[in-house]
Design an enzyme around this catalytic site. Structure first.
Site, PDB file in Angstrom:
ATOM      1  N   GLU A  41      24.580  31.350   6.706  1.00  0.00           N
ATOM      2  CA  GLU A  41      23.133  31.456   6.562  1.00  0.00           C
ATOM      3  C   GLU A  41      22.769  32.021   5.199  1.00  0.00           C
ATOM      4  O   GLU A  41      23.289  33.059   4.777  1.00  0.00           O
ATOM      5  CB  GLU A  41      22.568  32.344   7.670  1.00  0.00           C
ATOM      6  CG  GLU A  41      21.051  32.383   7.708  1.00  0.00           C
ATOM      7  CD  GLU A  41      20.522  33.071   8.957  1.00  0.00           C
ATOM      8  OE1 GLU A  41      19.420  33.646   8.872  1.00  0.00           O
ATOM      9  OE2 GLU A  41      21.197  33.033  10.006  1.00  0.00           O
ATOM     10  N   ARG A  42      21.871  31.328   4.509  1.00  0.00           N
ATOM     11  CA  ARG A  42      21.300  31.737   3.222  1.00  0.00           C
ATOM     12  C   ARG A  42      22.313  31.740   2.078  1.00  0.00           C
ATOM     13  O   ARG A  42      22.040  32.314   1.023  1.00  0.00           O
ATOM     14  CB  ARG A  42      20.632  33.111   3.320  1.00  0.00           C
ATOM     15  CG  ARG A  42      19.560  33.227   4.397  1.00  0.00           C
ATOM     16  CD  ARG A  42      18.505  32.161   4.271  1.00  0.00           C
ATOM     17  NE  ARG A  42      17.462  32.279   5.293  1.00  0.00           N
ATOM     18  CZ  ARG A  42      16.545  31.339   5.524  1.00  0.00           C
ATOM     19  NH1 ARG A  42      16.549  30.217   4.814  1.00  0.00           N
ATOM     20  NH2 ARG A  42      15.623  31.520   6.459  1.00  0.00           N
TER      21      ARG A  42
ATOM     22  N   ASN B 293      22.670  37.425  12.934  1.00  0.00           N
ATOM     23  CA  ASN B 293      22.212  36.603  14.052  1.00  0.00           C
ATOM     24  C   ASN B 293      23.473  36.199  14.813  1.00  0.00           C
ATOM     25  O   ASN B 293      24.016  35.120  14.632  1.00  0.00           O
ATOM     26  CB  ASN B 293      21.440  35.386  13.553  1.00  0.00           C
ATOM     27  CG  ASN B 293      20.155  35.801  12.861  1.00  0.00           C
ATOM     28  OD1 ASN B 293      19.487  36.738  13.277  1.00  0.00           O
ATOM     29  ND2 ASN B 293      19.797  35.113  11.787  1.00  0.00           N
TER      30      ASN B 293
ATOM     31  N   LYS C  53      21.781  43.624  14.751  1.00  0.00           N
ATOM     32  CA  LYS C  53      20.391  43.198  14.579  1.00  0.00           C
ATOM     33  C   LYS C  53      19.822  43.028  15.980  1.00  0.00           C
ATOM     34  O   LYS C  53      20.302  42.189  16.753  1.00  0.00           O
ATOM     35  CB  LYS C  53      20.315  41.879  13.803  1.00  0.00           C
ATOM     36  CG  LYS C  53      18.904  41.327  13.648  1.00  0.00           C
ATOM     37  CD  LYS C  53      18.911  40.023  12.836  1.00  0.00           C
ATOM     38  CE  LYS C  53      17.514  39.445  12.683  1.00  0.00           C
ATOM     39  NZ  LYS C  53      17.513  38.191  11.880  1.00  0.00           N
TER      40      LYS C  53
ATOM     41  N   GLU D 241      13.290  38.888  15.085  1.00  0.00           N
ATOM     42  CA  GLU D 241      13.392  37.437  14.909  1.00  0.00           C
ATOM     43  C   GLU D 241      14.095  36.772  16.108  1.00  0.00           C
ATOM     44  O   GLU D 241      14.927  35.887  15.952  1.00  0.00           O
ATOM     45  CB  GLU D 241      14.111  37.107  13.606  1.00  0.00           C
ATOM     46  CG  GLU D 241      13.379  37.615  12.378  1.00  0.00           C
ATOM     47  CD  GLU D 241      14.045  37.264  11.075  1.00  0.00           C
ATOM     48  OE1 GLU D 241      13.328  37.028  10.082  1.00  0.00           O
ATOM     49  OE2 GLU D 241      15.290  37.222  11.032  1.00  0.00           O
TER      50      GLU D 241
ATOM     51  N   ARG E 128       3.113  43.507   8.412  1.00  0.00           N
ATOM     52  CA  ARG E 128       4.567  43.471   8.603  1.00  0.00           C
ATOM     53  C   ARG E 128       5.276  44.533   7.766  1.00  0.00           C
ATOM     54  O   ARG E 128       6.310  45.068   8.183  1.00  0.00           O
ATOM     55  CB  ARG E 128       5.101  42.070   8.247  1.00  0.00           C
ATOM     56  CG  ARG E 128       6.608  41.949   8.280  1.00  0.00           C
ATOM     57  CD  ARG E 128       7.040  40.516   8.045  1.00  0.00           C
ATOM     58  NE  ARG E 128       8.424  40.440   7.585  1.00  0.00           N
ATOM     59  CZ  ARG E 128       9.036  39.313   7.257  1.00  0.00           C
ATOM     60  NH1 ARG E 128       8.405  38.154   7.356  1.00  0.00           N
ATOM     61  NH2 ARG E 128      10.293  39.317   6.837  1.00  0.00           N
TER      62      ARG E 128
ATOM     63  N   LYS F 143      16.649  47.561   4.509  1.00  0.00           N
ATOM     64  CA  LYS F 143      16.563  46.713   3.321  1.00  0.00           C
ATOM     65  C   LYS F 143      15.913  47.473   2.173  1.00  0.00           C
ATOM     66  O   LYS F 143      15.193  48.442   2.379  1.00  0.00           O
ATOM     67  CB  LYS F 143      15.785  45.440   3.635  1.00  0.00           C
ATOM     68  CG  LYS F 143      16.505  44.505   4.591  1.00  0.00           C
ATOM     69  CD  LYS F 143      15.815  43.154   4.720  1.00  0.00           C
ATOM     70  CE  LYS F 143      16.599  42.235   5.642  1.00  0.00           C
ATOM     71  NZ  LYS F 143      16.044  40.860   5.698  1.00  0.00           N
TER      72      LYS F 143
ATOM     73  N   ASP G  51      11.361  41.551   2.783  1.00  0.00           N
ATOM     74  CA  ASP G  51      12.589  40.790   3.052  1.00  0.00           C
ATOM     75  C   ASP G  51      13.231  40.264   1.775  1.00  0.00           C
ATOM     76  O   ASP G  51      13.178  39.072   1.512  1.00  0.00           O
ATOM     77  CB  ASP G  51      12.282  39.627   3.997  1.00  0.00           C
ATOM     78  CG  ASP G  51      13.536  38.910   4.465  1.00  0.00           C
ATOM     79  OD1 ASP G  51      14.645  39.438   4.262  1.00  0.00           O
ATOM     80  OD2 ASP G  51      13.412  37.810   5.020  1.00  0.00           O
TER      81      ASP G  51
ATOM     82  N   GLU H 173      18.521  34.493  -1.534  1.00  0.00           N
ATOM     83  CA  GLU H 173      17.721  33.754  -0.568  1.00  0.00           C
ATOM     84  C   GLU H 173      16.374  33.345  -1.129  1.00  0.00           C
ATOM     85  O   GLU H 173      15.877  32.259  -0.837  1.00  0.00           O
ATOM     86  CB  GLU H 173      17.537  34.611   0.689  1.00  0.00           C
ATOM     87  CG  GLU H 173      16.717  33.967   1.778  1.00  0.00           C
ATOM     88  CD  GLU H 173      16.596  34.836   3.014  1.00  0.00           C
ATOM     89  OE1 GLU H 173      15.843  34.454   3.925  1.00  0.00           O
ATOM     90  OE2 GLU H 173      17.261  35.900   3.068  1.00  0.00           O
TER      91      GLU H 173
END
Length: 727
Positions: free
Chosen positions: A191-192, A234, A311, A315, A360, A384, A389, A417
């Site tokens: 991912e990414r 994820n 996580k 999401e 957010r 983070k 993000d 990303e």
């Protein structure tokens, strides 16, 4: 003759053990060796002095880690100096202090006593008979880190081989756990990441163990990275099954000699998905029993397992809130089961919900700060760098400094990303340095993010920094040859957060290419301005989250479909009155989460740094900027500056065509040409869109758009690598 043949056989075995088969050395440069090329130094008086200085290599100790240090020193010196016989006057001693000859170590004890277990000492003095070069530490891993540092300093010219004074170089990591986070799936998609498949060959493991794992370990150890999370946040519960634990153990066996622990992501619903339970409620006794049994099994297979990254309730991921429990309840469940094994839980603070109508940027702080002091000692809240993000630029996350009773880990993103993936040049050390040096003022002036994560202001047992890896199966590991610099820079800053971006860039260039002044002097400006250039042609002046939907590659200021907090309009708030997100007391009041010193400065449009202006303020299109331009014109100039910077790099890189090997030179040249084209697209797409609100003439000194707005809105990119919707 026999002696010469034996030596060649030993050397060939050395290269094979390191994963570099001999035919590789006759091939063109392709970037596989990263910054560990050990290419011959340019002929000079210094090089000759080194050749005359380096004598017999003596190893004190016999562990796998010390053998790795010896092998690395042999490879490095023979490559740099062509001195495979080690016939100089000064031997090299490698070994932990308690293994060195006792008669010669008294002076070393004074130098080394304050170092932690991973620190190293590079020492030379004529007071020790034979004038040896000594690379030592309290532990074997300290010796290995010192070996890499010694070779790095030989290449950079930081060490002088001519003995005229005592040399004593000591260094130790400021942060205890320095990890890569792989967003790698068991299917080998990543991912990414746009640099190939996952390097973890799960289907082949544990039977076939790729030699690439050992090269990966060497690269990480060379910059002090000591942990790796193998799987995506994820997560997939399958990785916790017995079958996959043995696969993980095979990887751990390869990384262990280089001081690297493996970690896994833990899916919170694993007790249901692989355990046969009907619930994953963290306060359920059967759930707690299941996790204890599973974690005991993990340590029976991988005795030095590091712990979990989690996580949860973000999401769509499962978590304790599914059972009306808190994040502390969930994290402590795992922490209690890991504690007997000295394992840790890194619980991500990246939580937000589209059902929550609050800004957010405020949600993580609101959710976690009230729980300060509620977590076990082996729980670290992984946060983070900014509150949204991994944007090209964000203010530091307000949680830093707001939870003094809880260790906070800094999570950075090495993979790009939102900065053009593995296609666009963006040297990220300035971004990392920017957040590390950010003063939160939560403990008075000087309360930087770096000092907070180092634990300077609190009594914490664990300190952590993590970087989301940009590594894949591309031969050069990172897709773009110059983006290896970001992997390198993360490791160096994780070891020493006070290092400068330029120092790190210089080191990387000298090792990855060579120390020729023309190469260094050309590449340093390119690298140092590259991140700012990407900010300028994509999201300048505090704009953020302006990218195409899903894959995040390219512009999408018009994106307004789906959940609001995944749209661009949610963040830029463009209208006829102006541009930007009001996060002051007249808006979402996200500024309230920062210290009074920060609030007082950033709440004032005249005092806030202009690079954060539109992050915290909705500003009229005709607002006068410090340059004297109105906002609309200044916005356009920033977009143009970004494009112009990329154009200049093309010319500068071309000037090195006779200095850089043809394969890497061609690869970078092609990518810079594409980056220019896509920077222009970003500029034109965003400005034509924002002009529909500003209703002002196209900014002067900005090249006209090549197409109209509908052309840019119609652009579709298919099968972008790293897109999670195609995993």
């Amino acid at each position: 003759m026999l002696h010469s043949l034996a030596r060649r056989r030993i050397k060939n075995t050395l290269f094979l053990l390191l994963g570099f088969a001999l035919p590789f050395f006759s091939q063109a440069e392709d970037g596989y060796k990263l910054w560990l090329r050990y290419a011959p130094l340019e002929e000079s008086a210094m090089t000759l002095s080194w050749t005359n200085s380096i004598g017999e290599l003596e190893l004190f100790g016999a562990s796998e880690t010390l053998q790795a240090a010896k092998t690395e020193m042999e490879l490095g010196i023979s490559g740099l100096l062509g001195n495979s016989d080690f016939k100089g006057q000064s031997p090299i001693w490698l070994g932990p202090l308690d293994q060195l000859p006792p008669a010669d170590t008294r002076a070393l004890r004074d130098e080394i006593q304050s170092l932690n277990d991973e620190g190293y000492l590079i020492y030379r003095s004529d007071a020790i008979e034979g004038d040896p070069w000594i690379v030592t530490g309290k532990t074997d891993i300290g010796v290995l880190y010192g070996t890499f540092a010694f070779l790095r300093m030989v290449q950079s010219g930081e060490l002088n081989p001519d003995l005229n004074q005592t040399i004593a170089i000591v260094s130790e990591p400021k942060i205890q756990h320095r990890l890569l986070n792989h967003w790698d799936n068991l299917t080998r998609t990543v991912e990414r990441v746009q640099s190939g498949q996952s390097i973890w060959e799960w289907f082949q493991l544990p039977d076939y163990v790729s030699p690439r794992y050992r090269d990966y370990a060497r690269a990480n150890a060379s910059v002090g990275i000591n942990g790796t999370v193998l799987t995506n946040v994820n997560s997939n519960a399958l990785v916790l099954t017995t079958e996959y634990l043995y696969k993980t153990a095979a990887i751990a066996n390869e990384l262990r000699p280089y001081g690297i622990k493996v970690y896994l992501t833990a899916r919170f619903s694993a007790p249901i998905e692989i355990g046969g339970l009907k619930t994953a409620d963290p306060l359920n006794a059967e759930v707690a029993k299941w996790w204890k049994k599973k974690i005991d099994e993990i340590y029976s297979i991988i005795p030095d397992f590091g712990g979990f990254l989690v996580k949860a309730n973000s999401e769509g991921q499962p978590g304790p809130q599914d059972y009306d429990r808190s994040h502390a309840d969930g994290a402590n469940l795992l922490a209690d089961a890991l504690a007997p094994h000295s394992g840790i839980v890194m619980w991500r603070a990246f939580v937000y919900s589209h059902k929550n109508t609050v800004d957010r940027a405020k949600q993580a702080y609101t959710e976690f700060v009230p729980m300060d002091g509620s977590f076990r000692d082996n729980v670290i809240i992984q946060t983070k760098n900014g509150p949204i993000d991994f944007m090209p630029r964000e203010p530091f996350h307000p949680m830093f400094g707001a939870m003094p009773k809880t260790p906070l880990a800094l999570e950075l993103q090495i993979t790009q990303e939102y900065l053009g993936g593995a296609v666009h040049l963006a040297y990220l050390a300035p971004l990392f340095e920017e957040v590390l040096d950010s003063d939160t003022f939560t403990n008075g002036q000087g309360s930087t993010v770096a000092k907070i994560i180092e634990g300077e202001f609190s009594d914490v047992q664990h300190t952590v920094i993590a970087g989301v890896a940009n590594i894949g199966t591309d031969r050069n590991w990172t897709g773009h040859p110059l983006l290896q610099s970001n992997w390198y820079a993360f490791g160096r800053l994780a070891w020493e957060p006070q290092l400068s971006s330029e120092t790190i860039a210089t080191e990387w260039i000298q090792q990855t290419f060579n120390a020729e002044p023309e190469i260094v002097d050309t590449l340093i400006p390119m690298l140092m301005e590259s991140r700012e250039a990407v900010v300028n042609y994509s999201m300048p002046l505090g704009l953020h989250h302006i990218m195409a939907r899903g894959h995040h590659y390219g512009p999408g200021p018009w994106v307004d479909e789906g959940r609001a907090d995944w749209t661009s309009l949610y963040y830029h708030r463009a209208d006829e009155q102006g541009l930007g997100f009001d996060r002051t007391s007249t808006g979402s009041n996200a500024l309230e989460q920062y210290s009074p010193t920060i609030r007082n400065q950033w709440s004032d449009v005249e005092k806030i740094p202009e690079e954060l202006l539109l992050w915290f303020h909705h500003v009229p299109w005709n607002f006068e900027m410090k340059s004297g331009n109105i906002l609309w014109d200044e916005l356009g100039l920033h977009y143009q500056m970004g494009v112009d910077a990329v154009r200049s790099w093309k010319e500068e890189w071309e000037s090195l065509s006779d200095k850089i090997d043809p394969e890497r030179h061609h690869h970078v040249a092609v990518l810079l040409k594409r980056q220019e084209r896509e920077a222009i697209e970003y500029k034109d797409a965003c400005l034509t869109y924002f002009q529909t609100f500003a209703n002002l003439p196209w900014p002067s000194k900005v090249e006209p758009a090549e197409h109209d707005l509908e052309f840019y809105k119609a652009i579709k990119r298919h099968h972008v690598p790293g897109d999670p919707s195609e995993q």
